[in-house]
Design an enzyme around this catalytic site. Structure first.
Site, mmCIF file in Angstrom:
data_model
loop_
_atom_site.group_PDB
_atom_site.id
_atom_site.type_symbol
_atom_site.label_atom_id
_atom_site.label_comp_id
_atom_site.label_asym_id
_atom_site.label_seq_id
_atom_site.Cartn_x
_atom_site.Cartn_y
_atom_site.Cartn_z
ATOM 1 C CG ASP A 1 -2.120 0.915 1.025
ATOM 2 O OD1 ASP A 1 -1.932 2.056 0.583
ATOM 3 O OD2 ASP A 1 -3.256 0.473 1.298
ATOM 4 C CB SER B 1 -6.197 2.793 -0.390
ATOM 5 O OG SER B 1 -4.932 3.317 -0.101
ATOM 6 C CB THR C 1 -5.797 -2.972 0.595
ATOM 7 O OG1 THR C 1 -5.270 -1.708 0.163
ATOM 8 C CG2 THR C 1 -5.176 -4.077 -0.239
ATOM 9 C CG PHE D 1 -3.214 -11.201 14.808
ATOM 10 C CD1 PHE D 1 -3.124 -12.372 15.551
ATOM 11 C CD2 PHE D 1 -3.400 -11.289 13.436
ATOM 12 C CE1 PHE D 1 -3.202 -13.610 14.931
ATOM 13 C CE2 PHE D 1 -3.478 -12.527 12.805
ATOM 14 C CZ PHE D 1 -3.372 -13.691 13.552
ATOM 15 C CG ASP E 1 -1.149 4.336 2.822
ATOM 16 O OD1 ASP E 1 -0.964 5.061 1.832
ATOM 17 O OD2 ASP E 1 -2.083 4.509 3.631
ATOM 18 C CG HIS F 1 -0.864 8.679 4.837
ATOM 19 N ND1 HIS F 1 -1.237 9.637 3.929
ATOM 20 C CD2 HIS F 1 -1.520 7.535 4.460
ATOM 21 C CE1 HIS F 1 -2.071 9.119 3.035
ATOM 22 N NE2 HIS F 1 -2.254 7.838 3.336
ATOM 23 C CG HIS G 1 -1.887 5.019 -3.361
ATOM 24 N ND1 HIS G 1 -0.979 5.517 -2.458
ATOM 25 C CD2 HIS G 1 -2.802 4.343 -2.623
ATOM 26 C CE1 HIS G 1 -1.330 5.169 -1.238
ATOM 27 N NE2 HIS G 1 -2.436 4.442 -1.305
ATOM 28 C CG HIS H 1 -2.635 8.388 -1.304
ATOM 29 N ND1 HIS H 1 -3.787 7.683 -1.547
ATOM 30 C CD2 HIS H 1 -2.240 8.031 -0.057
ATOM 31 C CE1 HIS H 1 -4.079 6.928 -0.497
ATOM 32 N NE2 HIS H 1 -3.154 7.127 0.422
#
Length: 510
Positions: free
Chosen positions: A45, A102, A178, A275, A324, A328, A371, A474
């Protein structure tokens, strides 16, 4: 004369037939219809080209530290994903954005449909917000109207319809954009409770295209499956225990790495692993804090153990989702650590499947990103310059300085956030609330001469300040795709992200 003309006509037809036959042979060699009964789709990602390159160099640094002299320089290291024999570039724009979210970018891979930002596996007319811009959610429940678009069939659903085993594994919540695109359909990605319900056989909101259910589903997301009062962090509003509902349908449930290790794939038909309450830990924190969470490699191997028992084949999606999130946050170190963990999971899958399916004659492996990000590879650093360090020039090996005489790092971001007066913005809650080391974005740059830019909590400098850490956007650039195994030869050139769906579908005979 007529006889001569007839002979010429016959010869012309024969020549044309031979040309057509040759063309057919060539076309056949370029296709991969039904070669792969097994598909493993890896998604990093936000893993754009700069992140891949930086991770490769970072891997080289680690390799040289562990085994001096094993490489000429860290730049010469190899990522597993880049060892796959076929490669392509993918355009990532969404239906309404030059820079994609995403949800539609991964959904394009899974459905072949271009859709709007925030939309998960729906028709292109689906909208995520109303006319005032309000999202179609209430808390983490959907408020999508049934007339707001139609479900777009996914690769996972197509595989399930063929009798194959199916699974999705991620280091994010299992309901995050995703993984959700593989098994759920919703107008707005933030309806996490509803997405969870779509994965539960027998629930009123269950996705019937999943038939008897997703065979393996692992990642974070307890707060959308487990209710209060037993789970104080729960986001559920109906008190329904979705884990218990799945256990009643034959799922084995695990919530720690230790429990996952104890699972016997040979004796397990359905597996649910949650988890963490929300996202799983970054790989750096999972290791340093000795958390009882499985690695992405652990989850990948266990998923393959369960799914590969199906003689008809399987479809497995594996996401390195927190690459990702670190990007960010402009926290390059965690992004690179998670990229290497993602790459290690690819090696795990290749090793496992080469034992089950030598030469991957029946298995397609695809690795790509949904992306890019606004990260840049900066300056003219010398060979061997630490990728997380300050730029030392190739000509003299000395720190390269800006117009004010201050050094700068190789990795920087076009935009992002900085700690400010907002409570909690100056600390990292995933690392014991340690302070971020974040050069200010002001009229004058901070001097980084004595700053440890390799610290776990160093945040790369940003060009445009968008708020607090985590606000970086992104990027709209094309991403890389790598492929190997059965049917992989058709993955080449530059393509729309929707065409990846067509190619996987063709290679797998779906």
């Amino acid at each position: 004369m007529n006889t001569t003309m007839n002979r010429i006509t016959r010869k012309t037809r024969l020549a044309a037939a031979l040309v057509c036959a040759a063309a057919g042979t060539l076309a056949g060699s370029a296709h991969a219809a039904g070669e792969a009964k097994n598909v493993i789709f890896f998604l990093g990602d936000g893993m754009g080209p700069v992140t891949v390159t930086a991770a490769r160099i970072y891997k080289g640094e680690k390799q040289l530290a562990a085994k001096p002299g094993s490489l000429v320089s860290p730049e010469r290291a190899n990522l597993v994903m880049q060892s796959l024999p076929y490669a392509a570039r993918v355009k990532t724009y969404s239906l309404d954005g030059q820079t994609t979210d995403s949800a539609p970018s991964m959904a394009a891979y899974m459905t072949g449909v271009k859709m709007r930002n925030e939309v998960i596996s729906m028709s292109s007319d689906t909208v995520a917000v109303d006319s005032t811009g309000k999202q179609y959610i209430n808390g983490e429940d959907t408020t999508c109207a049934p007339t707001n678009g139609k479900a777009a069939e996914t690769l996972l659903e197509l595989a399930k319809a063929k009798g194959r085993a199916v699974g999705a594994v991620s280091t994010t919540r299992v309901g995050h954009a995703t993984p959700a695109t593989t098994y759920a359909h919703i107008c707005n990605r933030n309806g996490y409770n509803t997405i969870a319900e779509q994965s539960v056989p027998g629930h009123a909101n269950y996705n019937p295209k999943l038939l008897d259910g997703v065979d393996v589903l692992m990642g974070g997301g307890q707060r959308n499956y487990l209710p209060k009062p037993g789970n104080p962090s729960s986001k559920r509003t109906d008190g329904v225990d979705l884990v218990a509902a799945m256990q009643a349908k034959g799922y084995a449930y695990v919530d720690t790495g230790t429990k996952l290790k104890a699972i016997d794939p040979a004796a397990t038909g359905k597996l649910l692993g949650l988890f963490s309450q929300s996202e799983m830990a970054y790989e750096l924190d999972r290791v340093k804090q000795n958390l009882d969470q499985p690695s992405l490699s652990d989850m990948t191997e266990k998923a393959l153990g369960v799914l590969s028992k199906n003689d008809k084949g399987f479809f497995l999606m594996v996401e390195g989702g927190r690459i990702d999130h670190a990007l960010h946050g402009t926290n390059a170190k965690r992004a690179l650590e998670d990229t290497l963990a993602f790459d290690a999971a690819i090696q795990t899958a290749l090793d496992y499947m080469n034992k089950k399916d030598p030469g991957l004659k029946n298995t397609l492996v695809v690795v790509t990103a949904d992306h890019d990000h606004a990260i840049a590879f900066n300056g003219y650093p010398k060979i061997g310059n630490p990728i997380l360090g300050l730029v030392n020039g190739y000509a003299d090996g000395k720190p390269t300085k800006d117009k004010d005489g201050k050094p700068y790092t190789t990795l920087v971001f076009g935009n992002g956030g900085r700690p400010n007066a907002t409570p909690g913005s100056d600390v990292n809650p995933e690392d014991g609330n340690k302070k971020w080391i974040a050069p200010a974005r002001g009229l004058v740059r901070d001097d980084l001469t004595t700053v440890d830019t390799t610290d776990d909590n160093f945040l790369q400098e940003v060009g445009i300040n968008l708020g607090t850490p985590g606000s970086e956007t992104h990027g709209g650039g094309d991403v890389m795709l790598f492929a190997g195994g059965a049917g992989s030869k058709i993955f080449k050139g530059t393509m729309e992200n929707t065409k990846v769906f067509n190619k996987v579908k063709e290679a797998a005979g779906l």
